[in-house]
Enzyme design. Structure first.
Site, PDB file in Angstrom:
ATOM      1  N   ARG A 146      83.097 -12.297   9.251  1.00  0.00           N
ATOM      2  CA  ARG A 146      82.973 -11.564   8.201  1.00  0.00           C
ATOM      3  C   ARG A 146      84.137 -13.019   7.159  1.00  0.00           C
ATOM      4  O   ARG A 146      84.215 -13.412   7.953  1.00  0.00           O
ATOM      5  CB  ARG A 146      84.483 -10.576   7.780  1.00  0.00           C
ATOM      6  CG  ARG A 146      84.265  -9.343   8.427  1.00  0.00           C
ATOM      7  CD  ARG A 146      84.818  -8.048   9.018  1.00  0.00           C
ATOM      8  NE  ARG A 146      84.987  -6.990   8.981  1.00  0.00           N
ATOM      9  CZ  ARG A 146      84.738  -6.429  10.646  1.00  0.00           C
ATOM     10  NH1 ARG A 146      84.996  -7.456  11.452  1.00  0.00           N
ATOM     11  NH2 ARG A 146      84.296  -5.357  10.884  1.00  0.00           N
ATOM     12  N   LYS A 170      88.832  -7.197  12.534  1.00  0.00           N
ATOM     13  CA  LYS A 170      89.739  -5.699  12.185  1.00  0.00           C
ATOM     14  C   LYS A 170      90.579  -5.240  13.572  1.00  0.00           C
ATOM     15  O   LYS A 170      90.008  -5.210  14.485  1.00  0.00           O
ATOM     16  CB  LYS A 170      88.320  -4.749  11.314  1.00  0.00           C
ATOM     17  CG  LYS A 170      88.293  -5.823   9.814  1.00  0.00           C
ATOM     18  CD  LYS A 170      87.975  -4.728   9.015  1.00  0.00           C
ATOM     19  CE  LYS A 170      87.343  -4.325   7.869  1.00  0.00           C
ATOM     20  NZ  LYS A 170      87.345  -4.058   7.384  1.00  0.00           N
ATOM     21  N   HIS A 237      80.531 -11.743   1.978  1.00  0.00           N
ATOM     22  CA  HIS A 237      79.615 -10.817   2.567  1.00  0.00           C
ATOM     23  C   HIS A 237      77.815 -10.679   2.501  1.00  0.00           C
ATOM     24  O   HIS A 237      77.656 -10.089   3.018  1.00  0.00           O
ATOM     25  CB  HIS A 237      80.697  -9.737   1.956  1.00  0.00           C
ATOM     26  CG  HIS A 237      81.019  -9.028   3.377  1.00  0.00           C
ATOM     27  ND1 HIS A 237      81.712  -9.683   3.613  1.00  0.00           N
ATOM     28  CD2 HIS A 237      81.767  -7.770   3.477  1.00  0.00           C
ATOM     29  CE1 HIS A 237      81.916  -8.540   5.066  1.00  0.00           C
ATOM     30  NE2 HIS A 237      81.379  -7.608   4.625  1.00  0.00           N
ATOM     31  N   ARG A 240      76.279 -12.049   5.047  1.00  0.00           N
ATOM     32  CA  ARG A 240      76.795 -10.801   6.126  1.00  0.00           C
ATOM     33  C   ARG A 240      75.840  -9.963   6.593  1.00  0.00           C
ATOM     34  O   ARG A 240      74.982  -9.607   7.600  1.00  0.00           O
ATOM     35  CB  ARG A 240      77.921 -10.782   6.107  1.00  0.00           C
ATOM     36  CG  ARG A 240      78.677  -9.322   7.371  1.00  0.00           C
ATOM     37  CD  ARG A 240      79.863  -9.302   7.663  1.00  0.00           C
ATOM     38  NE  ARG A 240      80.540  -7.929   8.088  1.00  0.00           N
ATOM     39  CZ  ARG A 240      80.682  -7.914   9.121  1.00  0.00           C
ATOM     40  NH1 ARG A 240      80.373  -8.758  10.488  1.00  0.00           N
ATOM     41  NH2 ARG A 240      80.996  -6.319   9.552  1.00  0.00           N
ATOM     42  N   HIS A 263      81.766  -3.418  14.005  1.00  0.00           N
ATOM     43  CA  HIS A 263      81.631  -2.421  14.127  1.00  0.00           C
ATOM     44  C   HIS A 263      82.745  -1.048  14.639  1.00  0.00           C
ATOM     45  O   HIS A 263      81.996  -0.640  16.010  1.00  0.00           O
ATOM     46  CB  HIS A 263      80.715  -1.477  12.488  1.00  0.00           C
ATOM     47  CG  HIS A 263      80.283  -1.718  11.438  1.00  0.00           C
ATOM     48  ND1 HIS A 263      78.707  -2.332  10.780  1.00  0.00           N
ATOM     49  CD2 HIS A 263      80.708  -2.548  11.241  1.00  0.00           C
ATOM     50  CE1 HIS A 263      79.193  -2.418  10.163  1.00  0.00           C
ATOM     51  NE2 HIS A 263      80.040  -3.283   9.963  1.00  0.00           N
ATOM     52  N   TYR A 272      72.826   0.178   6.745  1.00  0.00           N
ATOM     53  CA  TYR A 272      71.320  -1.050   6.622  1.00  0.00           C
ATOM     54  C   TYR A 272      70.656  -0.391   7.013  1.00  0.00           C
ATOM     55  O   TYR A 272      68.998  -0.544   7.038  1.00  0.00           O
ATOM     56  CB  TYR A 272      72.196  -2.044   7.897  1.00  0.00           C
ATOM     57  CG  TYR A 272      73.076  -3.259   7.348  1.00  0.00           C
ATOM     58  CD1 TYR A 272      73.539  -3.766   6.601  1.00  0.00           C
ATOM     59  CD2 TYR A 272      74.396  -2.084   8.257  1.00  0.00           C
ATOM     60  CE1 TYR A 272      74.546  -4.459   6.111  1.00  0.00           C
ATOM     61  CE2 TYR A 272      75.905  -3.154   7.919  1.00  0.00           C
ATOM     62  CZ  TYR A 272      75.713  -3.899   6.474  1.00  0.00           C
ATOM     63  OH  TYR A 272      76.680  -5.008   6.025  1.00  0.00           O
TER      64      TYR A 272
END
Length: 299
Positions: A146, A170, A237, A240, A263, A272
């Site tokens: 990220r 995150k 992004h 990514r 994630h 995806y």
């Protein structure tokens, strides 16, 4: 009902001092609700309930209104009823707890493998900025970072000998990612140049003055690289997304891609699989002998 709507718009303009554009949007959205009330024989704002609004939003959705537009309309209704309650005209909010219909999730934009190679193999000028930017591009695509993870990256998080990078994602969760050989080579060229700036901290990516690069600076540099090498806009992004899409396309291992992206929920990663299916459908259409082709008649 009209007079209450007019009074609310006057309140927004004089007391809330909203912009003319915002005021027009509120009036337009609430005007649609008012028109629905008139057709549904709802004679006062006190009589409008959640079932009416469900019917209204469903009809608007069927007529092509996006989920985002409907969310804005419901927000306008909530603001209006907050005003009506404060003025003693109503004692309820029919939009409370109501969500707009979910729209289709937009697929992330990616580069195909040829375009990614075109971007990364375009040749690097022998100067500070070019080598730094190449290292940024290679690392983003190699490891799927990220933007916040890239800008926060410090030297002690890099292990070029073993080809690993530790990032803080995150929720302050750390994960260890592989660094591909091309990215390692680019970083090995960049790091000695970085040292010449007398850096002010341990940031991996710094400016010519030795300051840590911020998100905006990297976005500007990537946009310039995209326009120069590809003739298109490029944002961090996108690399990514390309990393995830190409890895899934090759490995078919959704769980591994989830771990690499950091994630928490595999549903986030599943977007995806739709990109991969689009690629497979394109290959099928162009390669299968019995696939429908444009410009050919059905037999």
């Amino acid at each position: 009902m009209d007079q209450h709507l007019d009074a609310y718009c006057m309140h927004l303009r004089s007391e809330r001092q909203v912009s003319p554009h915002t005021l027009e949007a509120y009036r337009r959205d609430l005007g649609k609700v008012l028109a629905y009330c008139q057709k549904a024989q709802v004679s006062s704002w006190s009589d409008l309930d959640i079932q009416h609004l469900r019917s209204f939003t469903a009809r608007q959705h069927q007529q092509g209104q996006s989920s985002r537009s409907l969310a804005r309309m419901l927000s306008a209704v909530r603001g209006f009823y907050k005003y009506l309650n404060r003025e003693g005209i109503c004692q309820h909010d029919p939009a409370n707890g109501l969500s707009p219909p979910k729209g289709e999730r937009r697929l992330p934009k990616t580069l195909d493998t040829d375009r990614a190679a075109q971007l990364l193999d375009g040749g690097v000028e022998d100067d500070f900025l070019a080598h730094r930017d190449q290292a940024i591009l290679e690392l983003l695509y190699s490891s799927g970072l990220r933007l916040s993870e890239l800008t926060g990256l410090n030297l002690d998080q890099l292990d070029l000998r073993d080809g690993l990078v530790q990032v803080l994602g995150k929720g302050s969760k750390t994960r260890v990612l592989p660094v591909g050989s091309k990215a390692r080579q680019a970083l090995e060229v960049w790091l000695p140049l970085r040292a010449l700036t007398n850096p002010q901290d341990d940031a991996v990516f710094v400016s010519q003055q030795g300051k840590r690069l911020g998100p905006r600076a990297i976005q500007v540099r990537l946009k310039a690289a995209g326009e120069r090498e590809l003739g298109q806009n490029l944002h961090p992004h996108m690399l990514r997304h390309s990393f995830a899409s190409h890895l899934l396309e090759s490995s078919q291992d959704l769980r591994a891609v989830q771990e690499l992206l950091g994630h928490a929920d595999i549903k986030t990663t599943q977007i995806y699989t739709h990109l991969d299916f689009q690629h497979l459908a394109t290959v099928y259409d162009s390669a299968h002998p019995r696939a429908k082709r444009k410009g050919t008649a059905d037999d």
